[in-house]
Design a protein around this motif. Structure first.
Motif, PDB file in Angstrom:
ATOM      1  N   GLN A  99       0.745  -1.103   0.213  1.00 48.09           N
ATOM      2  CA  GLN A  99       0.008   0.121  -0.060  1.00 48.09           C
ATOM      3  C   GLN A  99       0.920   1.336  -0.061  1.00 48.09           C
ATOM      4  O   GLN A  99       0.778   2.206  -0.602  1.00 48.09           O
ATOM      5  CB  GLN A  99      -0.956  -0.007   1.071  1.00 48.09           C
ATOM      6  CG  GLN A  99      -1.846   1.114   1.372  1.00 48.09           C
ATOM      7  CD  GLN A  99      -2.738   1.182   2.338  1.00 48.09           C
ATOM      8  OE1 GLN A  99      -2.953   0.051   3.262  1.00 48.09           O
ATOM      9  NE2 GLN A  99      -3.229   2.067   2.909  1.00 48.09           N
ATOM     10  N   LYS A 100       1.876   1.233   0.545  1.00 49.88           N
ATOM     11  CA  LYS A 100       2.918   2.423   0.902  1.00 49.88           C
ATOM     12  C   LYS A 100       3.592   2.596  -0.555  1.00 49.88           C
ATOM     13  O   LYS A 100       3.493   3.791  -0.838  1.00 49.88           O
ATOM     14  CB  LYS A 100       4.015   2.286   1.896  1.00 49.88           C
ATOM     15  CG  LYS A 100       3.424   2.661   3.373  1.00 49.88           C
ATOM     16  CD  LYS A 100       3.602   4.069   3.682  1.00 49.88           C
ATOM     17  CE  LYS A 100       3.372   4.219   4.932  1.00 49.88           C
ATOM     18  NZ  LYS A 100       3.460   5.759   5.131  1.00 49.88           N
ATOM     19  N   ASP A 102       2.362   1.583  -3.490  1.00 52.57           N
ATOM     20  CA  ASP A 102       1.365   2.262  -4.310  1.00 52.57           C
ATOM     21  C   ASP A 102       0.914   3.631  -4.071  1.00 52.57           C
ATOM     22  O   ASP A 102       0.670   4.273  -5.164  1.00 52.57           O
ATOM     23  CB  ASP A 102      -0.011   1.269  -4.129  1.00 52.57           C
ATOM     24  CG  ASP A 102       0.191  -0.155  -4.537  1.00 52.57           C
ATOM     25  OD1 ASP A 102       1.243  -0.532  -5.448  1.00 52.57           O
ATOM     26  OD2 ASP A 102      -0.690  -0.943  -4.056  1.00 52.57           O
ATOM     27  N   GLU A 103       0.959   3.970  -3.034  1.00 47.72           N
ATOM     28  CA  GLU A 103       0.661   5.517  -2.573  1.00 47.72           C
ATOM     29  C   GLU A 103       1.679   6.392  -3.146  1.00 47.72           C
ATOM     30  O   GLU A 103       1.700   7.706  -3.313  1.00 47.72           O
ATOM     31  CB  GLU A 103       0.320   5.826  -1.182  1.00 47.72           C
ATOM     32  CG  GLU A 103      -0.899   5.040  -0.637  1.00 47.72           C
ATOM     33  CD  GLU A 103      -1.074   4.816   0.536  1.00 47.72           C
ATOM     34  OE1 GLU A 103      -2.314   4.599   1.195  1.00 47.72           O
ATOM     35  OE2 GLU A 103      -0.263   5.367   1.218  1.00 47.72           O
ATOM     36  N   ASN A 104       2.853   6.098  -3.033  1.00 43.50           N
ATOM     37  CA  ASN A 104       4.130   7.046  -3.565  1.00 43.50           C
ATOM     38  C   ASN A 104       5.229   6.405  -4.516  1.00 43.50           C
ATOM     39  O   ASN A 104       5.834   5.427  -4.074  1.00 43.50           O
ATOM     40  CB  ASN A 104       4.975   7.224  -1.968  1.00 43.50           C
ATOM     41  CG  ASN A 104       6.187   8.186  -2.076  1.00 43.50           C
ATOM     42  OD1 ASN A 104       6.542   8.802  -3.288  1.00 43.50           O
ATOM     43  ND2 ASN A 104       6.697   8.458  -0.947  1.00 43.50           N
TER      44      ASN A 104
END
Length: 259
Positions: A99-100, A102-104
């Motif tokens: 998730q991290k 994917d977000e950055n």
């Protein structure tokens, strides 16, 4: 998907537990598991094959070299690296990592949480740019971008702290290093010989990376203080051994009622 690489040498019991943990709890989150083995003489290879992981031998071990070698074996964009004596704990360990990333899109690496220093820096929002040692990567429970690694491989001429050196370098290159609240356990009991080996590498690494110099006066002070602590602890241990013995004798002659 995520590639998991495990650095191992004669850690068959710990390796077995780590592989059991990975395959029973996280297999849907992992694309591949690769054991990078440094000429183990135990059953590490058989254990790896039991859990259907890939077993690759590295003959010449160095911290930076083994990290580069590990990354070369992977095929997925996110690489999570463990030592055999560490293992993920939180149920969403790999989901949070993915998730991290994917977000950055500018993210080079993530440090997971395993001790009080990690948690304090995470809660206090102390970034790796402020404290690359305690907020930067630790290669026994960290994730890094394979794409960033291809542009910035790990240095192989450092005695240790290849993870911290890489942290500083990729931050200077404009990438991000962040914490992720994915929890793992780092469990190791080093022998005196292993502790001394680590001390020698840390001495060089602290000088190279953090510029911590050693002078004769500080070495002598450390030696004297170590001897004093050793003597002090010896007498404290003897005192409490005697106290426990006396208490047991008193207990024998004055036992309480059983419930």
């Amino acid at each position: 998907m995520i590639s998991v690489v495990i650095r191992n040498k004669n850690q068959e019991e710990a390796l077995s537990f780590l592989l059991k943990n990975l395959t029973e709890r996280y297999l849907d989150d992992i694309g591949e598991i690769i054991v990078i083995d440094n000429l183990s003489s135990d059953n590490s290879e058989a254990i790896t094959k039991k859990y259907k992981a890939k077993f690759v031998t590295i003959k010449e071990f160095s911290y930076g070299g083994s990290a580069n070698f590990a990354a070369q074996q992977t095929q997925f964009p996110i690489v999570v690296i463990f030592s055999a004596h560490s293992y993920p704990v939180s149920h969403d360990f790999f989901k949070l990592i993915k998730q991290k990333f994917d977000e950055n899109s500018n993210l080079a690496g993530l440090r997971c949480l395993h001790n009080p220093n990690d948690y304090r820096n995470y809660i206090n929002k102390i970034q790796a740019s402020e404290d690359p040692n305690k907020s930067g990567l630790i290669f026994s429970g960290s994730a890094f971008s394979r794409t960033v690694w291809e542009k910035h491989p790990f240095r192989e001429d450092v005695a240790t702290f290849e993870d911290k050196e890489w942290t500083k370098r990729v931050l200077n290159a404009g990438y991000d290093i962040d914490f992720v609240p994915a929890i793992f356990c780092y469990q190791i009991n080093r022998t005196k010989e292993q502790t001394y080996f680590r001390f020698k590498n840390d001495l060089v690494g602290n000088y190279q990376l953090w510029h911590e110099d050693v002078k004769f006066s500080s070495a002598l002070k450390g030696f004297v203080m170590s001897i004093i602590r050793l003597i002090k602890n010896f007498f404290i241990d003897i005192w409490y051994i005697i106290k426990r013995f006396v208490h047991q004798i008193k207990f024998i002659f004055n036992k309480p009622e059983k419930f």
